[in-house]
Enzyme design. Structure first.
Site, PDB file in Angstrom:
ATOM      1  N   GLU A 186       0.822  -1.214   0.000  1.00  0.00           N
ATOM      2  CA  GLU A 186       0.000   0.000   0.000  1.00  0.00           C
ATOM      3  C   GLU A 186       0.856   1.264   0.000  1.00  0.00           C
ATOM      4  OE1 GLU A 186      -2.933  -0.199   3.114  1.00  0.00           O
ATOM      5  OE2 GLU A 186      -3.637  -2.161   2.451  1.00  0.00           O
ATOM      6  N   CYS A 187       1.823   1.304  -0.877  1.00  0.00           N
ATOM      7  CA  CYS A 187       2.815   2.381  -0.936  1.00  0.00           C
ATOM      8  C   CYS A 187       2.718   3.080  -2.292  1.00  0.00           C
ATOM      9  CB  CYS A 187       4.204   1.761  -0.758  1.00  0.00           C
ATOM     10  SG  CYS A 187       5.602   2.870  -0.964  1.00  0.00           S
ATOM     11  N   GLY A 188       3.184   4.312  -2.353  1.00  0.00           N
ATOM     12  CA  GLY A 188       3.236   5.016  -3.623  1.00  0.00           C
ATOM     13  C   GLY A 188       4.137   4.329  -4.638  1.00  0.00           C
TER      14      GLY A 188
ATOM     15  N   THR B 221       4.254   1.002  -4.862  1.00  0.00           N
ATOM     16  CA  THR B 221       3.688  -0.332  -5.078  1.00  0.00           C
ATOM     17  C   THR B 221       3.554  -0.692  -6.555  1.00  0.00           C
ATOM     18  OG1 THR B 221       2.621  -0.344  -2.916  1.00  0.00           O
ATOM     19  CG2 THR B 221       1.706  -1.821  -4.565  1.00  0.00           C
TER      20      THR B 221
END
Length: 181
Positions: free
Chosen positions: A34-36, A38
């Site tokens: 759930e990361c930028g 990803t």
């Protein structure tokens, strides 16, 4: 010590010796679902598909230390990566990559290749520098992992040859992998 002296846990809690991967070119990454960054899962899956028959393996270690962006168990993360991003490469148990309870593998990796800065050409470089500098104002002067999707490239002899921050263009990473293959 060599990278092949380390043992890690798979998502079922079984020990996996990194000596099982001896002779392969490895890309070791700490990831988050759930990361930028990803979307890199898609690019990593493509790189793996292209080179997996040439002695290349990606070893993925989910980590929840950066913005709690890897929620869930290792098994849940693995299932999500298989379904959402079609990731086929090995995904291991969730670990810490910094601090007093960091995984020894990442202690070793960081001792071999320290932080050299973010790629300023990346669209998220300014954002990540701002976030990281608030967490650690001295971030430029230590080898800690700064964020999700930091990658270490290991040659067929087990030497850690490159460290790529999450802002490094994966096209450049792919070319470095091709050189080692």
């Amino acid at each position: 010590m060599s990278i092949y002296d380390y043992t890690v846990k798979d998502t079922e809690g079984n020990d996996v010796s990194l000596s099982d991967y001896e002779g392969n070119v490895l890309l070791i990454v700490n990831s988050a679902t759930e990361c930028g960054f990803t979307p890199q899962y898609n690019e990593l899956a493509d790189i793996y598909d292209e080179f997996k028959n040439d002695g290349f393996v990606i070893l993925d270690f989910p980590c929840n230390q950066f913005g709690n962006q890897a929620p869930g168990t290792g098994e849940e993360i693995k299932k999500a990566c298989r379904l959402k991003f079609l990731v086929e490469y090995p995904i291991f148990e969730k670990i810490n990559v910094n601090g007093s309870d960091e995984d020894p593998l990442f202690t070793y990796l960081k001792s071999e290749k320290s932080f050299e800065g973010f790629d300023s050409d990346h669209e998220l470089a300014g954002v990540i520098e701002d976030v990281v500098s608030k967490i650690d104002p001295d971030y430029m002067n230590n080898s800690d992992i700064k964020w999700n999707f930091t990658k270490f490239l290991v040659d067929r002899e087990g030497n850690v040859v490159e460290r790529f921050e999450p802002t490094k263009d994966l096209g450049i990473v792919k070319e470095k992998i091709r050189e080692l293959l």
